[in-house]
Scaffold this motif. Sequence first.
Motif, PDB file in Angstrom:
ATOM      1  N   MET A   1      -5.436   2.420 -14.877  1.00  0.00           N
ATOM      2  CA  MET A   1      -6.195   3.128 -13.857  1.00  0.00           C
ATOM      3  C   MET A   1      -5.483   2.972 -12.520  1.00  0.00           C
ATOM      4  SD  MET A   1      -9.401   0.770 -12.734  1.00  0.00           S
ATOM      5  CE  MET A   1      -9.120  -0.781 -11.917  1.00  0.00           C
ATOM      6  N   LYS A   2      -5.739   3.867 -11.603  1.00  0.00           N
ATOM      7  CA  LYS A   2      -5.175   3.778 -10.261  1.00  0.00           C
ATOM      8  C   LYS A   2      -6.120   2.977  -9.369  1.00  0.00           C
ATOM      9  CE  LYS A   2      -2.494   8.041 -10.316  1.00  0.00           C
ATOM     10  NZ  LYS A   2      -1.408   7.397 -10.956  1.00  0.00           N
ATOM     11  N   ALA A   3      -5.523   2.179  -8.481  1.00  0.00           N
ATOM     12  CA  ALA A   3      -6.293   1.379  -7.532  1.00  0.00           C
ATOM     13  C   ALA A   3      -5.504   1.256  -6.233  1.00  0.00           C
ATOM     14  CB  ALA A   3      -6.572  -0.006  -8.104  1.00  0.00           C
ATOM     15  N   ALA A   4      -6.200   1.306  -5.098  1.00  0.00           N
ATOM     16  CA  ALA A   4      -5.570   1.137  -3.781  1.00  0.00           C
ATOM     17  C   ALA A   4      -5.679  -0.327  -3.396  1.00  0.00           C
ATOM     18  CB  ALA A   4      -6.246   2.033  -2.751  1.00  0.00           C
ATOM     19  N   GLN A   5      -4.525  -0.982  -3.279  1.00  0.00           N
ATOM     20  CA  GLN A   5      -4.513  -2.428  -3.103  1.00  0.00           C
ATOM     21  C   GLN A   5      -3.860  -2.863  -1.791  1.00  0.00           C
ATOM     22  OE1 GLN A   5      -2.722  -3.831  -6.854  1.00  0.00           O
ATOM     23  NE2 GLN A   5      -4.822  -4.358  -7.456  1.00  0.00           N
ATOM     24  N   LEU A   6      -4.384  -3.965  -1.282  1.00  0.00           N
ATOM     25  CA  LEU A   6      -3.848  -4.629  -0.104  1.00  0.00           C
ATOM     26  C   LEU A   6      -2.905  -5.730  -0.566  1.00  0.00           C
ATOM     27  CD1 LEU A   6      -4.128  -5.111   3.043  1.00  0.00           C
ATOM     28  CD2 LEU A   6      -5.847  -6.837   2.428  1.00  0.00           C
ATOM     29  N   ASP A   7      -1.660  -5.710  -0.069  1.00  0.00           N
ATOM     30  CA  ASP A   7      -0.678  -6.734  -0.435  1.00  0.00           C
ATOM     31  C   ASP A   7      -0.605  -7.871   0.570  1.00  0.00           C
ATOM     32  OD1 ASP A   7       0.067  -5.505  -2.786  1.00  0.00           O
ATOM     33  OD2 ASP A   7       1.859  -4.588  -1.953  1.00  0.00           O
ATOM     34  N   LYS A   8      -0.895  -7.560   1.851  1.00  0.00           N
ATOM     35  CA  LYS A   8      -0.843  -8.607   2.879  1.00  0.00           C
ATOM     36  C   LYS A   8      -1.748  -8.228   4.045  1.00  0.00           C
ATOM     37  CE  LYS A   8       3.091  -6.843   5.462  1.00  0.00           C
ATOM     38  NZ  LYS A   8       4.273  -7.147   6.187  1.00  0.00           N
ATOM     39  N   TYR A   9      -2.300  -9.262   4.675  1.00  0.00           N
ATOM     40  CA  TYR A   9      -3.099  -9.050   5.880  1.00  0.00           C
ATOM     41  C   TYR A   9      -2.152  -8.694   7.018  1.00  0.00           C
ATOM     42  CZ  TYR A   9      -6.708 -11.612   3.293  1.00  0.00           C
ATOM     43  OH  TYR A   9      -7.611 -12.030   2.354  1.00  0.00           O
ATOM     44  N   ASP A  10      -2.519  -7.685   7.799  1.00  0.00           N
ATOM     45  CA  ASP A  10      -1.651  -7.253   8.894  1.00  0.00           C
ATOM     46  C   ASP A  10      -2.472  -6.368   9.817  1.00  0.00           C
ATOM     47  OD1 ASP A  10       0.371  -5.238  10.168  1.00  0.00           O
ATOM     48  OD2 ASP A  10       1.630  -6.851   9.362  1.00  0.00           O
ATOM     49  N   LYS A  11      -2.190  -6.420  11.119  1.00  0.00           N
ATOM     50  CA  LYS A  11      -2.946  -5.565  12.037  1.00  0.00           C
ATOM     51  C   LYS A  11      -2.705  -4.086  11.755  1.00  0.00           C
ATOM     52  CE  LYS A  11       0.272  -5.323  15.874  1.00  0.00           C
ATOM     53  NZ  LYS A  11       0.390  -5.315  17.310  1.00  0.00           N
ATOM     54  N   ASN A  12      -1.576  -3.748  11.136  1.00  0.00           N
ATOM     55  CA  ASN A  12      -1.278  -2.379  10.711  1.00  0.00           C
ATOM     56  C   ASN A  12      -1.207  -2.310   9.187  1.00  0.00           C
ATOM     57  OD1 ASN A  12      -0.964  -1.290  13.390  1.00  0.00           O
ATOM     58  ND2 ASN A  12       0.942  -2.433  13.500  1.00  0.00           N
ATOM     59  N   PHE A  13      -2.178  -2.913   8.518  1.00  0.00           N
ATOM     60  CA  PHE A  13      -2.143  -3.010   7.057  1.00  0.00           C
ATOM     61  C   PHE A  13      -2.060  -1.627   6.411  1.00  0.00           C
ATOM     62  CE2 PHE A  13      -6.607  -2.344   7.838  1.00  0.00           C
ATOM     63  CZ  PHE A  13      -7.058  -1.625   6.759  1.00  0.00           C
ATOM     64  N   SER A  58      -7.479 -13.130  -2.897  1.00  0.00           N
ATOM     65  CA  SER A  58      -6.202 -13.293  -3.580  1.00  0.00           C
ATOM     66  C   SER A  58      -5.503 -11.944  -3.505  1.00  0.00           C
ATOM     67  CB  SER A  58      -6.414 -13.669  -5.051  1.00  0.00           C
ATOM     68  OG  SER A  58      -7.074 -14.901  -5.154  1.00  0.00           O
ATOM     69  N   LEU A  59      -4.290 -11.940  -3.039  1.00  0.00           N
ATOM     70  CA  LEU A  59      -3.561 -10.693  -2.864  1.00  0.00           C
ATOM     71  C   LEU A  59      -2.517 -10.535  -3.949  1.00  0.00           C
ATOM     72  CD1 LEU A  59      -3.163 -10.838   1.013  1.00  0.00           C
ATOM     73  CD2 LEU A  59      -4.899  -9.643  -0.300  1.00  0.00           C
ATOM     74  N   PRO A  60      -2.242  -9.329  -4.417  1.00  0.00           N
ATOM     75  CA  PRO A  60      -2.866  -8.076  -3.979  1.00  0.00           C
ATOM     76  C   PRO A  60      -4.327  -7.999  -4.414  1.00  0.00           C
ATOM     77  CG  PRO A  60      -1.446  -7.669  -5.870  1.00  0.00           C
ATOM     78  CD  PRO A  60      -1.270  -9.118  -5.502  1.00  0.00           C
ATOM     79  N   SER A  61      -5.098  -7.268  -3.619  1.00  0.00           N
ATOM     80  CA  SER A  61      -6.526  -7.110  -3.891  1.00  0.00           C
ATOM     81  C   SER A  61      -6.900  -5.640  -3.762  1.00  0.00           C
ATOM     82  CB  SER A  61      -7.333  -7.937  -2.893  1.00  0.00           C
ATOM     83  OG  SER A  61      -8.710  -7.819  -3.139  1.00  0.00           O
ATOM     84  N   THR A  62      -7.673  -5.144  -4.722  1.00  0.00           N
ATOM     85  CA  THR A  62      -8.162  -3.772  -4.638  1.00  0.00           C
ATOM     86  C   THR A  62      -9.250  -3.717  -3.579  1.00  0.00           C
ATOM     87  OG1 THR A  62      -7.654  -3.392  -6.962  1.00  0.00           O
ATOM     88  CG2 THR A  62      -9.191  -1.859  -5.920  1.00  0.00           C
ATOM     89  N   MET A  63      -9.102  -2.810  -2.651  1.00  0.00           N
ATOM     90  CA  MET A  63     -10.024  -2.697  -1.518  1.00  0.00           C
ATOM     91  C   MET A  63     -11.208  -1.791  -1.865  1.00  0.00           C
ATOM     92  SD  MET A  63      -8.865  -4.408   1.212  1.00  0.00           S
ATOM     93  CE  MET A  63      -9.234  -3.530   2.726  1.00  0.00           C
ATOM     94  N   GLY A  64     -12.178  -1.739  -0.949  1.00  0.00           N
ATOM     95  CA  GLY A  64     -13.316  -0.850  -1.060  1.00  0.00           C
ATOM     96  C   GLY A  64     -14.613  -1.587  -1.302  1.00  0.00           C
ATOM     97  N   ASN A  65     -15.612  -1.292  -0.484  1.00  0.00           N
ATOM     98  CA  ASN A  65     -16.886  -2.005  -0.511  1.00  0.00           C
ATOM     99  C   ASN A  65     -18.080  -1.196  -0.996  1.00  0.00           C
ATOM    100  OD1 ASN A  65     -16.547  -4.774   0.981  1.00  0.00           O
ATOM    101  ND2 ASN A  65     -15.204  -3.319   2.008  1.00  0.00           N
ATOM    102  N   GLU A  66     -18.045   0.127  -0.826  1.00  0.00           N
ATOM    103  CA  GLU A  66     -19.184   0.963  -1.185  1.00  0.00           C
ATOM    104  C   GLU A  66     -18.751   2.037  -2.166  1.00  0.00           C
ATOM    105  OE1 GLU A  66     -22.003   1.767   2.415  1.00  0.00           O
ATOM    106  OE2 GLU A  66     -19.935   1.988   3.063  1.00  0.00           O
ATOM    107  N   LEU A  67     -19.627   2.345  -3.126  1.00  0.00           N
ATOM    108  CA  LEU A  67     -19.254   3.351  -4.122  1.00  0.00           C
ATOM    109  C   LEU A  67     -20.474   3.972  -4.767  1.00  0.00           C
ATOM    110  CD1 LEU A  67     -19.757   2.235  -7.289  1.00  0.00           C
ATOM    111  CD2 LEU A  67     -18.000   0.668  -6.569  1.00  0.00           C
ATOM    112  N   THR A  68     -20.216   5.103  -5.402  1.00  0.00           N
ATOM    113  CA  THR A  68     -21.133   5.680  -6.365  1.00  0.00           C
ATOM    114  C   THR A  68     -20.339   5.908  -7.635  1.00  0.00           C
ATOM    115  OG1 THR A  68     -20.652   7.942  -5.643  1.00  0.00           O
ATOM    116  CG2 THR A  68     -22.599   6.872  -4.694  1.00  0.00           C
ATOM    117  N   GLY A  69     -21.042   5.962  -8.744  1.00  0.00           N
ATOM    118  CA  GLY A  69     -20.348   6.209  -9.997  1.00  0.00           C
ATOM    119  C   GLY A  69     -21.303   6.280 -11.167  1.00  0.00           C
ATOM    120  N   VAL A  70     -20.711   6.316 -12.337  1.00  0.00           N
ATOM    121  CA  VAL A  70     -21.463   6.421 -13.584  1.00  0.00           C
ATOM    122  C   VAL A  70     -21.112   5.226 -14.458  1.00  0.00           C
ATOM    123  CG1 VAL A  70     -21.830   7.824 -15.648  1.00  0.00           C
ATOM    124  CG2 VAL A  70     -21.493   8.928 -13.435  1.00  0.00           C
ATOM    125  N   ILE A  71     -22.123   4.595 -15.013  1.00  0.00           N
ATOM    126  CA  ILE A  71     -21.890   3.423 -15.861  1.00  0.00           C
ATOM    127  C   ILE A  71     -21.224   3.850 -17.161  1.00  0.00           C
ATOM    128  CG2 ILE A  71     -23.005   1.580 -17.184  1.00  0.00           C
ATOM    129  CD1 ILE A  71     -25.058   1.354 -14.962  1.00  0.00           C
TER     130      ILE A  71
END
Length: 150
Positions: A1-13, A58-71
């Motif tokens: 599956m595709k996921a948008a991940q954060l590799d490092k903390y940065d002010k311009n992440f 723990s990095l890399p980490s998949t980002m995103g806090n809110e969602l809708t979807g289907v179980i």
Amino acid sequence: MKAAQLDKYDKNFQLIVRNVPVPDIKEDEVLIRVKEAAVNPLEKLIGTGNVKLIQDYSLPSTMGNELTGVIENVGSKVTKFQINDAVYSRLPLNQIGAFAEYVAVSADAISKIPANLDFKTGAAAPLTGLTAYQGLFEELEAKTGETVFI
């Protein structure tokens, strides 16, 4: 599956889209096929490292806090939800990952989408709804019958 991940903390992440395995679920979790994910200021706080003292991912980490979807799948101890239920969630701070095709999350952290919301509006409702609730009831201590001017 595709996921948008954060590799490092940065002010311009930046987030990197990569292929990762579909998560396995535990007995008290559900697997959600994400339909919509909201972007809000919390993503910036996480990406820049401003919440590291509260939650250091723990990095890399998949980002995103809110969602809708289907179980898509339910754990053996999940009784309130079933496959094909439309749900929404403000994911627990220690279990984010809405910017992905699938997310595994505790059944206690989701709700069925209310009839007055669709997948798009439902994705934006949890955190803003929580913010409004906290403002009205925790900060203003509004009571039933009172009038609040917004």
